[in-house]
Scaffold this motif. Structure first.
Motif, PDB file in Angstrom:
ATOM      1  N   VAL A 195       0.869  -1.222  -0.048  1.00  0.00           N
ATOM      2  CA  VAL A 195       0.007  -0.080  -0.088  1.00  0.00           C
ATOM      3  C   VAL A 195       0.745   1.172   0.030  1.00  0.00           C
ATOM      4  CG1 VAL A 195      -1.978   1.347   1.191  1.00  0.00           C
ATOM      5  CG2 VAL A 195      -1.911  -1.338   1.148  1.00  0.00           C
ATOM      6  N   LEU A 196       1.654   1.467   1.112  1.00  0.00           N
ATOM      7  CA  LEU A 196       2.519   2.742   1.181  1.00  0.00           C
ATOM      8  C   LEU A 196       3.733   2.296   0.237  1.00  0.00           C
ATOM      9  CD1 LEU A 196       1.948   3.896   4.640  1.00  0.00           C
ATOM     10  CD2 LEU A 196       0.997   4.752   2.613  1.00  0.00           C
ATOM     11  N   TRP A 197       4.269   0.968   0.739  1.00  0.00           N
ATOM     12  CA  TRP A 197       5.459   0.564   0.196  1.00  0.00           C
ATOM     13  C   TRP A 197       5.029  -0.464  -1.021  1.00  0.00           C
ATOM     14  CZ3 TRP A 197       6.124   3.052   4.576  1.00  0.00           C
ATOM     15  CH2 TRP A 197       7.198   4.041   4.512  1.00  0.00           C
ATOM     16  N   ARG A 198       5.454  -0.300  -2.134  1.00  0.00           N
ATOM     17  CA  ARG A 198       4.684  -0.919  -3.228  1.00  0.00           C
ATOM     18  C   ARG A 198       5.976  -1.865  -3.832  1.00  0.00           C
ATOM     19  NH1 ARG A 198      -0.195   0.320  -6.709  1.00  0.00           N
ATOM     20  NH2 ARG A 198       0.151  -1.818  -6.568  1.00  0.00           N
ATOM     21  N   THR A 199       5.724  -3.234  -3.875  1.00  0.00           N
ATOM     22  CA  THR A 199       6.555  -4.104  -4.722  1.00  0.00           C
ATOM     23  C   THR A 199       6.125  -4.571  -5.976  1.00  0.00           C
ATOM     24  OG1 THR A 199       7.591  -4.413  -2.563  1.00  0.00           O
ATOM     25  CG2 THR A 199       8.127  -5.812  -4.291  1.00  0.00           C
ATOM     26  N   ARG A 200       6.754  -4.691  -7.080  1.00  0.00           N
ATOM     27  CA  ARG A 200       6.351  -5.500  -8.193  1.00  0.00           C
ATOM     28  C   ARG A 200       7.581  -6.464  -8.354  1.00  0.00           C
ATOM     29  NH1 ARG A 200       3.029  -5.198 -12.701  1.00  0.00           N
ATOM     30  NH2 ARG A 200       4.133  -5.734 -14.607  1.00  0.00           N
ATOM     31  N   ARG A 201       7.346  -7.636  -8.284  1.00  0.00           N
ATOM     32  CA  ARG A 201       8.376  -8.666  -8.384  1.00  0.00           C
ATOM     33  C   ARG A 201       8.447  -9.425  -9.671  1.00  0.00           C
ATOM     34  NH1 ARG A 201      10.576 -11.038  -2.841  1.00  0.00           N
ATOM     35  NH2 ARG A 201      11.769  -9.135  -2.473  1.00  0.00           N
ATOM     36  N   HIS A 202       9.215  -9.658 -10.606  1.00  0.00           N
ATOM     37  CA  HIS A 202       9.283 -10.604 -11.486  1.00  0.00           C
ATOM     38  C   HIS A 202       9.999 -11.721 -11.216  1.00  0.00           C
ATOM     39  CE1 HIS A 202       7.780  -7.542 -14.998  1.00  0.00           C
ATOM     40  NE2 HIS A 202       7.442  -7.305 -13.872  1.00  0.00           N
ATOM     41  N   ILE A 204      13.657 -10.063 -10.223  1.00  0.00           N
ATOM     42  CA  ILE A 204      13.694  -8.678 -10.702  1.00  0.00           C
ATOM     43  C   ILE A 204      12.787  -8.028 -10.120  1.00  0.00           C
ATOM     44  CG2 ILE A 204      13.940  -6.858 -12.461  1.00  0.00           C
ATOM     45  CD1 ILE A 204      15.027  -9.291 -14.151  1.00  0.00           C
ATOM     46  N   ALA A 205      12.827  -7.002  -9.231  1.00  0.00           N
ATOM     47  CA  ALA A 205      11.997  -6.325  -8.367  1.00  0.00           C
ATOM     48  C   ALA A 205      11.808  -4.734  -8.644  1.00  0.00           C
ATOM     49  CB  ALA A 205      11.989  -6.734  -6.862  1.00  0.00           C
ATOM     50  N   VAL A 206      10.808  -4.236  -8.678  1.00  0.00           N
ATOM     51  CA  VAL A 206      10.635  -2.784  -8.524  1.00  0.00           C
ATOM     52  C   VAL A 206       9.940  -2.422  -7.245  1.00  0.00           C
ATOM     53  CG1 VAL A 206       9.546  -0.687  -9.682  1.00  0.00           C
ATOM     54  CG2 VAL A 206      10.752  -2.385 -10.961  1.00  0.00           C
ATOM     55  N   ASN A 207      10.691  -1.526  -6.368  1.00  0.00           N
ATOM     56  CA  ASN A 207       9.978  -1.436  -5.146  1.00  0.00           C
ATOM     57  C   ASN A 207       9.712   0.293  -5.051  1.00  0.00           C
ATOM     58  OD1 ASN A 207      10.402  -3.949  -4.199  1.00  0.00           O
ATOM     59  ND2 ASN A 207      12.558  -3.516  -3.603  1.00  0.00           N
ATOM     60  N   GLN A 208       8.663   0.640  -4.693  1.00  0.00           N
ATOM     61  CA  GLN A 208       8.381   1.973  -4.633  1.00  0.00           C
ATOM     62  C   GLN A 208       7.993   2.490  -3.220  1.00  0.00           C
ATOM     63  OE1 GLN A 208       4.971   3.421  -6.481  1.00  0.00           O
ATOM     64  NE2 GLN A 208       6.258   5.147  -7.611  1.00  0.00           N
ATOM     65  N   VAL A 216      10.492 -16.037  -2.213  1.00  0.00           N
ATOM     66  CA  VAL A 216      10.333 -15.041  -3.163  1.00  0.00           C
ATOM     67  C   VAL A 216       9.331 -14.147  -2.705  1.00  0.00           C
ATOM     68  CG1 VAL A 216      10.186 -14.139  -5.495  1.00  0.00           C
ATOM     69  CG2 VAL A 216      11.681 -16.011  -4.840  1.00  0.00           C
TER      70      VAL A 216
END
Lengths: 184, 486
Positions: free
Chosen positions: A115-122, B427-431, A158
């Motif tokens: 929510v506040l810290w967003r992660t998108r992991r491939h 491979i991660a994109v963190n915001q 992961v």
């Protein structure tokens, strides 16, 4: 540009079409109830901790009426903070559910949350070592399971996809692991 | 070979005892102090405790000796340990990443060696045989690493000795690391001991009091520089004893590193299993154009006791990075990397956050003193913090070339991490909450080596997502094109 890895020389190494989820999928809405329950517990714990601070304040208010203003202010502040935490927790659960998506694609698995810290992991599909299907007592109450994705190395898990039904989880596992067959 | 269970070398009993005594040393020291205060005859008390510790330290390992053995069976290394709590560890040979031999003074006296076996699972050693005769150790290393040969690219055109650390370099490496802190810590420790300050420090203090202020200041300065010099000498001696005779040799299983003056260390880095190359530059190294190079293998770790199992090179000049790096990755071309910097917004982001912190600290001060003079401080601080943030970001950047993804960062200590794209697995994109406002994000590429994370901070969010997608596809394509690669 790069000479290390020669391109495939014959047609046999063209990949077989793999099963995918066809776009990002959200997790089961019932997970909100699971989160709500655990949030309820933690809000109660915080409340109890605040009460432990508030009780001496109330006692001091009785003993020293001349300091009543500061004690009241302290108690009011505590109550306000607690209400703030409750509102934030409730608001977060909805956003958390909305933001949690997973997608199995041709070459990787995409997990996205926060929510506040967003992660998108491939996570590369051919690098996945194994999958776990877990369910806690609370998950089971709502008929849900979690799927943990593991790769080699010391990173451990992961990602853990929460809130899937058993059928969804098994389908996901088969989908991801079927691509492993060609690498054996 | 090794198909019947074998016991360790007899020296393992003594080594086990020494390890135990080392652990018991602090309680013993404490006991001595506790005993010496208030008790007129502490000697007997101390003797009793020492005897007890010594006895346990000798008996435990002696019994353990008879219950510890190792054997290779069905393509697995099996290590049995323990007499009360028995433990059997089975390590499939195919999973073994590294086999390291390490010899300290005792090992060398009795012609033995310790053998530690690492696999990809977790950071740490999976099996440690504390003492095996040198012959067996070398044979074991060869047998255990046999399975790796198929995956190791064979490069015949290299000379057997790939890199040798000259004495001059060794001295430079020591000279550029001042280990003053060790001396200071030692001094503080010594001052803690009552006797030391009574017999040595107090007379010095008395003597200093009699001097004039100028003389005292001069002596204090001399003392300060003396300490630094001492730290320096210590540091040179340390690097000399640790890396003496550093040689990198081509071995059928990868690269063999041999070094050490007292404790001799022999590592094999399986080149086919290397995931990332790290190039580190501490501050002094930067000034004189030197760097150190690490190679991270899956499951490798950087513990000090292992002598930095994955340090490829303790010191080298910047223009030699390519030649050393290409031993591991043939198309490693560091000097030709074109570095792109992250988003410029990052500088403003840190500047604004620095500024806010400064204001929060300074504003109450201004209000308290009720004076405009308080404003001078922010007047100096704002440009200064802007300059500092700019300096810090001058080096930060990333490169995506020759099949590598690399990042560089750091200010006092600069670090470059380069990873072949086909080794990436996540491979991660963190915001973060704060980055969202600026539409920035961090990108992380991870391989199976725990330390080797390529981290690119503060990219534009769109660029980060695009790069993530591209790396993800490219990694898969490269792996697929190179069947049999790992």
């Amino acid at each position: 540009m790069d000479q290390q890895l020669p391109p495939p020389e014959n047609e046999t190494s063209v990949p077989i079409a793999k099963r995918t989820t066809n776009g990002p999928k959200t997790i089961h809405p019932a997970i909100r109830k699971v989160w709500l329950f655990s949030a309820f517990m933690s809000v109660l714990t915080v409340g109890a901790m605040m009460l432990a601070v508030a009780i001496p304040l109330i006692i001091s208010m009785r003993r020293h009426p001349e300091r009543a203003f500061w004690s009241t202010l302290g108690i009011a502040l505590l109550i306000l903070i607690w209400i703030g935490i409750v509102i934030y927790t409730m608001a977060r659960i909805k956003a958390q559910w909305k933001n949690w998506t997973y997608e199995v694609r041709e070459h990787d698995v995409v997990l996205s949350w926060g929510v506040l810290w967003r992660t998108r992991r491939h996570v590369a599909r051919d690098r996945i070592q194994h999958l776990d299907i877990n369910s806690g007592p609370l998950d089971r109450r709502f008929g849900l399971v979690q799927v943990g994705v593991f790769t080699a190395g010391a990173h451990g898990t992961v990602g853990i996809i929460p809130g899937l039904t058993n059928a969804e989880a098994e389908d996901l596992r088969d989908m991801i692991l079927e691509s492993q067959a060609e690498h054996v | 070979m090794f198909n019947t269970p074998r016991r360790l070398h007899y020296a393992s009993i003594l080594l086990g005892g020494i390890t135990y005594v080392k652990q018991a040393l602090w309680p013993l020291v404490l006991a001595v102090f506790a005993g010496s205060r208030g008790n007129d005859e502490p000697f007997f008390f101390v003797l009793l405790i020492s005897a007890l510790i010594g006895l346990v330290g000798l008996v435990g390992p002696s019994i353990g000796f008879f219950f510890t053995n190792y054997v290779i069976r069905d393509d697995s290394l099996i290590v049995n340990t323990g007499w009360i709590w028995k433990k059997t560890r089975v390590i499939p040979l195919a999973r073994i990443q590294n086999v390291n031999l390490r010899r300290n003074m005792l090992h060398r006296l009795v012609n033995a060696s310790s053998v530690s076996v690492e696999t990809a699972a977790g950071a740490g050693v999976e099996a440690e045989l504390s003492a095996v005769s040198l012959e067996d150790a070398e044979l074991l290393q060869t047998v255990l690493m046999q399975r790796k040969t198929e995956t190791t690219p064979v490069m015949q055109h290299f000379e057997p000795v790939l890199y040798e650390l000259t004495t001059r370099r060794l001295l430079i490496a020591g000279a550029l690391n001042n280990r003053l802190m060790y001396i200071v810590a030692g001094l503080i420790g010594a001052i803690q001991l009552g006797e030391f300050s009574k017999t040595i420090l107090n007379p010095i203090a008395n003597w200093l009091e009699k001097l004039s202020p100028v003389q005292a200041a001069m002596i204090a300065t001399a003392g300060f520089f003396g300490l630094i010099l001492l730290g320096w000498i210590f540091s040179v001696a340390y690097s000399f004893s640790r890396f003496y005779g550093f040689r990198m040799v081509r071995h059928s299983k990868g690269l063999q590193l041999k070094y050490g003056l007292f404790t001799k260390i022999e590592n094999i880095v399986p080149t086919g299993r290397v995931q990332t190359l790290r190039i580190g530059q501490p501050l002094f190294y930067q000034w004189f154009g030197f760097c150190e190079i690490f190679a991270d293998t899956a499951g490798s770790f950087d513990a000090k006791e292992m002598g930095g199992a994955n340090k490829l090179c303790p010191i080298t000049e910047l223009d030699e990075i390519d030649s050393i790096g290409s031993i591991v990755f043939p198309n490693f071309n560091f000097s030709a990397f074109q570095w792109k910097s992250g988003s410029r917004k990052a500088i403003y982001r840190y500047f604004v956050s620095d500024l806010l912190v400064n204001l929060i600290v300074l504003l109450p001060v201004c209000v308290y003193f009720f004076s405009w003079k308080g404003l001078i401080a922010p007047g100096i601080l704002i440009p200064l913090s802007f300059l500092l943030t700019k300096l810090k970001h001058r080096y930060v950047g990333y490169a995506e070339q020759y099949g590598f993804i690399a990042s560089r960062r750091g200010f006092w200590r600069r670090d470059v991490i380069a990873m072949p794209i086909d080794r990436t697995q996540i491979i991660a994109v963190n915001q973060s909450f704060f980055q969202k406002r600026w539409k920035l994000a961090d990108l992380e590429a991870m391989s199976s080596a725990p330390q080797g994370i390529v981290k690119i901070e503060n990219l534009d969010y769109e660029i980060a997502l695009e790069l993530q997608e591209r790396l993800s596809v490219e990694g898969q394509d490269r792996r697929r094109a190179w069947k049999g690669g790992n």
